[in-house]
Design a protein around this motif. Structure first.
Motif, mmCIF file in Angstrom:
data_model
loop_
_atom_site.group_PDB
_atom_site.id
_atom_site.type_symbol
_atom_site.label_atom_id
_atom_site.label_comp_id
_atom_site.label_asym_id
_atom_site.label_seq_id
_atom_site.Cartn_x
_atom_site.Cartn_y
_atom_site.Cartn_z
ATOM 1 N N MET A 37 0.799 -1.222 0.000
ATOM 2 C CA MET A 37 0.000 0.000 0.000
ATOM 3 C C MET A 37 0.837 1.280 0.000
ATOM 4 O O MET A 37 0.583 2.188 -0.800
ATOM 5 N N PRO A 38 1.836 1.435 0.877
ATOM 6 C CA PRO A 38 2.634 2.671 0.806
ATOM 7 C C PRO A 38 3.424 2.797 -0.493
ATOM 8 O O PRO A 38 3.673 3.904 -0.966
ATOM 9 N N VAL A 39 3.814 1.651 -1.087
ATOM 10 C CA VAL A 39 4.505 1.696 -2.371
ATOM 11 C C VAL A 39 3.554 2.205 -3.448
ATOM 12 O O VAL A 39 3.903 3.057 -4.272
ATOM 13 N N ALA A 40 2.316 1.689 -3.438
ATOM 14 C CA ALA A 40 1.303 2.166 -4.376
ATOM 15 C C ALA A 40 0.981 3.631 -4.131
ATOM 16 O O ALA A 40 0.670 4.377 -5.074
ATOM 17 N N GLY A 41 1.089 4.061 -2.863
ATOM 18 C CA GLY A 41 0.845 5.468 -2.549
ATOM 19 C C GLY A 41 1.855 6.387 -3.210
ATOM 20 O O GLY A 41 1.515 7.479 -3.669
ATOM 21 N N VAL A 42 3.113 5.967 -3.264
ATOM 22 C CA VAL A 42 4.133 6.751 -3.967
ATOM 23 C C VAL A 42 3.864 6.750 -5.466
ATOM 24 O O VAL A 42 3.918 7.791 -6.136
ATOM 25 N N ALA B 213 12.254 14.162 -7.891
ATOM 26 C CA ALA B 213 11.425 14.053 -6.681
ATOM 27 C C ALA B 213 10.054 14.687 -6.870
ATOM 28 O O ALA B 213 9.675 15.617 -6.172
ATOM 29 N N THR B 214 9.303 14.184 -7.840
ATOM 30 C CA THR B 214 8.003 14.754 -8.181
ATOM 31 C C THR B 214 6.842 13.942 -7.640
ATOM 32 O O THR B 214 5.845 14.500 -7.192
ATOM 33 N N TRP B 215 6.953 12.635 -7.650
ATOM 34 C CA TRP B 215 5.781 11.798 -7.391
ATOM 35 C C TRP B 215 5.216 11.933 -5.976
ATOM 36 O O TRP B 215 4.011 12.175 -5.830
ATOM 37 N N PRO B 216 6.000 11.779 -4.897
ATOM 38 C CA PRO B 216 5.400 11.869 -3.563
ATOM 39 C C PRO B 216 4.794 13.241 -3.249
ATOM 40 O O PRO B 216 3.934 13.352 -2.382
ATOM 41 N N LEU B 217 5.248 14.299 -3.956
ATOM 42 C CA LEU B 217 4.731 15.640 -3.696
ATOM 43 C C LEU B 217 3.227 15.691 -3.885
ATOM 44 O O LEU B 217 2.530 16.454 -3.217
ATOM 45 N N HIS B 218 2.699 14.871 -4.784
ATOM 46 C CA HIS B 218 1.277 14.899 -5.087
ATOM 47 C C HIS B 218 0.555 13.685 -4.537
ATOM 48 O O HIS B 218 -0.437 13.230 -5.103
ATOM 49 N N THR B 219 1.055 13.153 -3.428
ATOM 50 C CA THR B 219 0.398 12.041 -2.741
ATOM 51 C C THR B 219 0.573 12.237 -1.234
ATOM 52 O O THR B 219 1.413 13.026 -0.794
ATOM 53 N N PRO B 220 -0.178 11.490 -0.418
ATOM 54 C CA PRO B 220 0.028 11.562 1.031
ATOM 55 C C PRO B 220 1.375 11.025 1.486
ATOM 56 O O PRO B 220 1.727 11.174 2.653
ATOM 57 N N MET B 221 2.147 10.412 0.591
ATOM 58 C CA MET B 221 3.462 9.908 0.948
ATOM 59 C C MET B 221 4.525 10.999 0.934
ATOM 60 O O MET B 221 5.683 10.752 1.284
ATOM 61 N N GLY B 222 4.168 12.194 0.508
ATOM 62 C CA GLY B 222 5.112 13.313 0.508
ATOM 63 C C GLY B 222 4.547 14.466 1.303
ATOM 64 O O GLY B 222 3.794 14.291 2.261
ATOM 65 N N TYR B 223 4.907 15.675 0.919
ATOM 66 C CA TYR B 223 4.396 16.878 1.563
ATOM 67 C C TYR B 223 3.663 17.694 0.517
ATOM 68 O O TYR B 223 4.154 17.882 -0.593
#
Length: 737
Positions: free
Chosen positions: A422-427, A490-500
């Protein structure tokens, strides 16, 4: 290893843009509440034209708490650091929008209630020095005067000091930004009628047109909830969405006339300033605060002498098209040649020229960035809650897999794999632009569910389901995904709950604490369970560890100082146990010492670089040297403690209980691979929670990926009875290392 890592950590990131030439002066016009959706060709023609003729970006106004009211925004502009207001911060910003006018005495003007503002900010532990902008201009005047006296004494040509080395304010909000540390204002006027006089007096002019662009009370999204989160890496709870659209059939609802009129009024002020702007001056228009909760990104438009059309960026964000409120302070100082003091946390905004950029493109990009940020906030709290709930189930499944009967063992194994995915899919959810869909939240969850399904199936195929192969599939996917993201920007986590979220202003690029937890857990599992042969058992883990530390800590990659410290120690302890060494107190101290050495040397080398190029690590070293690190540590400790009780707390607690049950029911660990994984994951979970301000969230994300996968790798009791095959060369480290 230490030398290699420190050398890479010191590599500077590529410069975003060249230094800009100094100009005669700059006007900063602030409009609290201004959003990209307010910039319209017919309603705000001046702002629309600026978006095309100048450079623009989306700006985070995050200060104290998850949304910023006008009083705090103006004070932060004057301090160049996150500052808070003295008035109560309600969801509608009603109290902090009522700014007192400056007080006039025989010697000039003073900001009203300045002592109360100073006292309020002393309790926030951000070290905001109110009035830093004005004091920096005063310091520049003093330096020029001293240089003139020195030249005169030496008989050299004298350069007359700039008589305009000061900050002028127009409007009540601007008075807070233009005041010095004593609350005194060099020049103040209530309205734009005195703009010419202000420019003649000072090189930096702050303008508050007296407009707050906001919705009417019944249309505002929230009127009661305080989302105050002091941690830098919190994205804010912010799960409430604006009230739904009215079902009016074919009749389109009328736009909020209050907001439209306010935007038009602000635009008229921009036009008036532009008409009076000299050719050698610049104008910066910024939405310096929110009008109400929740927060949002706000536009920054920059034009005037030497500013080409294009995007804006800054060293504090490291990302094209994004800046922070504190960067405006540094930009005003840099534009007129003043030195940016250490008390200013921002960096001068830089222009990335783009001759083909149009108003339509700039506004569309700003709206899209705002929508992405707000969509992330809308799904974040639910994501963390679902992950925590499923994680608790996965812990129970892992206990059953290792300690229960044969019944439902296959189901338990599948649950462990799916939750770990799940956290991998979140990224990975950040790769498609899910927020652009008609139903963004639904699109996000569809992507996450699909990612979980794909990884679970990939780890359950006939040729991947045996032994530790499922662990290598999911952990490998996690490590590879995050590594590729870091290398590619470093673009992907920025637009998910896995980033900021960008509006949180914590980290626009690099590796956030949540993604770090997943990456570190994946690296530990790979080091422990890759079937190393011969001397590769020594050099393989070292190679993976060095690469991982570089990805986490390099200034042009992860930029994560707490993660660097955590990962170095965790990798050393994991390798130590993998090589069959006994884990002693001396070994733990040695691992901690090496980790601190990498942290200290890398930080010092980063500190030696120009201030505008420094990362969090270099700036922290600077705070240690100037004695302000205590406030940072206290603030981060408070943020970490504040994570206790949030959703991922229960997953962490469940993991602790599950580990105790497994230990009591299963014999002590005899496999060096499993022991290495347990030690490494425990180090990431515990040390990461201590040194990062995400606190227990680090433990939660580490557990989400690592606990179930570790149970799958260990397998049922019947599988564990057969000892792992060891290569005789694996004992080489005991004699050669």
């Amino acid at each position: 290893m230490l030398a290699v890592v420190c050398a890479v950590l010191a590599v500077p990131p590529a410069a975003a843009a060249a230094e800009e030439d100094e100009v005669a002066g700059i006007i900063v016009l602030g409009v609290p509440g201004l959003a990209w959706t307010d910039v319209d060709e017919s309603v705000t023609p001046n702002l629309w034209a600026m978006a095309g003729s100048g450079a623009s970006a989306s700006m985070s106004v995050r200060t104290i708490g998850s949304w910023t009211c006008p009083e705090a925004g103006w004070l932060s502009l004057g301090a160049g650091e996150r500052a808070g207001g003295a008035a109560p911060r309600d969801a509608q910003c009603a109290a902090q929008s009522q700014l007192p006018a400056p007080v006039e005495d025989g010697d000039g003007w003073s900001a009203g209630g300045w002592d109360a503002l100073i006292e309020a900010n002393e309790s926030f532990n951000y070290g905001a020095r109110l009035g830093s902008l004005a004091d920096a201009m005063t310091a520049m005047a003093a330096e020029e005067e001293a240089a003139a006296l020195e030249a005169e004494a030496a008989g050299e040509p004298v350069v007359e000091p700039d008589p305009g080395a000061c900050v002028a304010g127009i409007g009540d909000g601007a008075a807070l930004a233009a005041a010095d540390t004593e609350g005194r204002i060099s020049f103040w006027a209530p309205g734009l009628a005195s703009l010419g006089e202000a420019m003649a007096a000072c090189d930096v002019v702050i303008v508050d047109p007296g407009v707050v662009v906001g919705d009417t009370a019944d249309e505002a999204p929230d009127t009661s909830t305080d989302y105050d989160q002091l941690g830098e890496d919190d994205t804010g709870v912010g799960s409430d969405e604006p009230s739904g659209e009215l079902d009016t059939g074919e009749i389109a609802p009328e736009p909020d006339s209050v907001r439209t009129r306010a935007a038009a009024e602000a635009d008229a002020a921009v036009g008036e300033v532009e008409a009076a702007l000299p050719e050698d001056w610049r104008l910066l228009v910024a939405g310096v605060a929110d009008a109400s909760a929740p927060s949002a990104l706000h536009p920054v438009l920059y034009s005037g002498a030497g500013v080409e059309p294009g995007e804006l960026t800054s060293a504090t964000t490291g990302r094209d098209g994004y800046v922070q409120l504190v960067d405006v302070t540094a930009t005003a100082l840099g534009a007129v040649g003043a030195e940016v003091p250490a008390t200013v946390a921002g960096a001068p905004i830089q222009v990335l020229p783009d001759a083909g950029r149009t108003s339509e493109a700039a506004v569309a990009q700003g709206i899209d960035e705002t929508a992405a940020s707000q969509s992330v906030i809308a799904v974040s709290f639910v994501f963390y809650s679902v992950l925590s709930g499923l994680g608790v189930i996965a812990v129970a499944a892992a206990v059953w897999l290792l300690c229960g009967s044969d019944r439902y063992r296959g189901l338990a194994r599948t649950v462990c794999l799916a939750v770990a995915a799940m956290p991998v899919a979140g990224v990975a959810a950040g790769i498609p632009h899910w927020w652009r869909g008609e139903h963004p939240s639904l699109a996000f969850w569809v992507i996450v569910a699909a990612g979980m399904a794909v990884l679970t199936v990939a780890a359950s195929l006939p040729w991947t389901r045996r032994g530790a192969r499922p662990v290598l599939v999911i952990a490998g996917a996690a490590a590879l995904l995050i590594a590729v993201d870091q290398v590619s920007g470093a673009t992907w986590p920025l637009h998910t709950p896995m980033g900021y979220t960008a509006q949180a202003g914590a980290r626009f690029t690099g590796l956030g604490n949540y993604a770090f937890s997943v990456f570190a857990a994946a690296v530990i599992l790979l080091i422990a369970f890759v079937p190393w042969k011969g001397r590769a058992r020594v050099w393989g883990p070292i190679a993976i560890g060095v690469c991982a530390v570089v990805i986490v800590g390099a200034p042009n990659l992860g930029r994560d100082m707490g993660g660097t410290l955590t990962l170095v120690a965790a990798v050393i302890l994991c390798c130590w146990k993998l090589w069959g060494r006994k884990l002693t107190v001396k070994a733990v101290i040695l691992a901690g010492g090496i980790a601190f050495g990498v942290f200290a040397i890398g930080g010092f080398l980063d500190y030696l670089r120009p201030q505008e190029d420094q990362t969090h690590l270099g700036r922290f070293v600077g705070s240690v040297l100037d004695g302000t690190a205590t406030n940072i540590l206290i603030r981060k400790a408070g943020a970490a403690i504040g994570t206790i009780g949030r959703p991922l707390t229960w997953l962490s607690l469940a993991a602790l209980i599950g580990a105790i049950i497994i230990w009591r029911k299963r014999a002590p660990i005899r496999s060096s691979e499993v022991a290495a994984a347990v030690i490494g994951l425990s180090a990431v979970a515990v040390l990461g929670a201590v040194v990062n301000d995400s606190g227990v969230a680090v433990t939660g994300f580490t557990t989400a990926l690592g606990f179930g996968l570790l149970a799958v790798a260990v397998g049922p009791r019947t599988e564990r009875a057969q000892p792992a095959t060891r290569d005789p060369v694996s004992t080489a480290p005991s004699s050669g290392n």
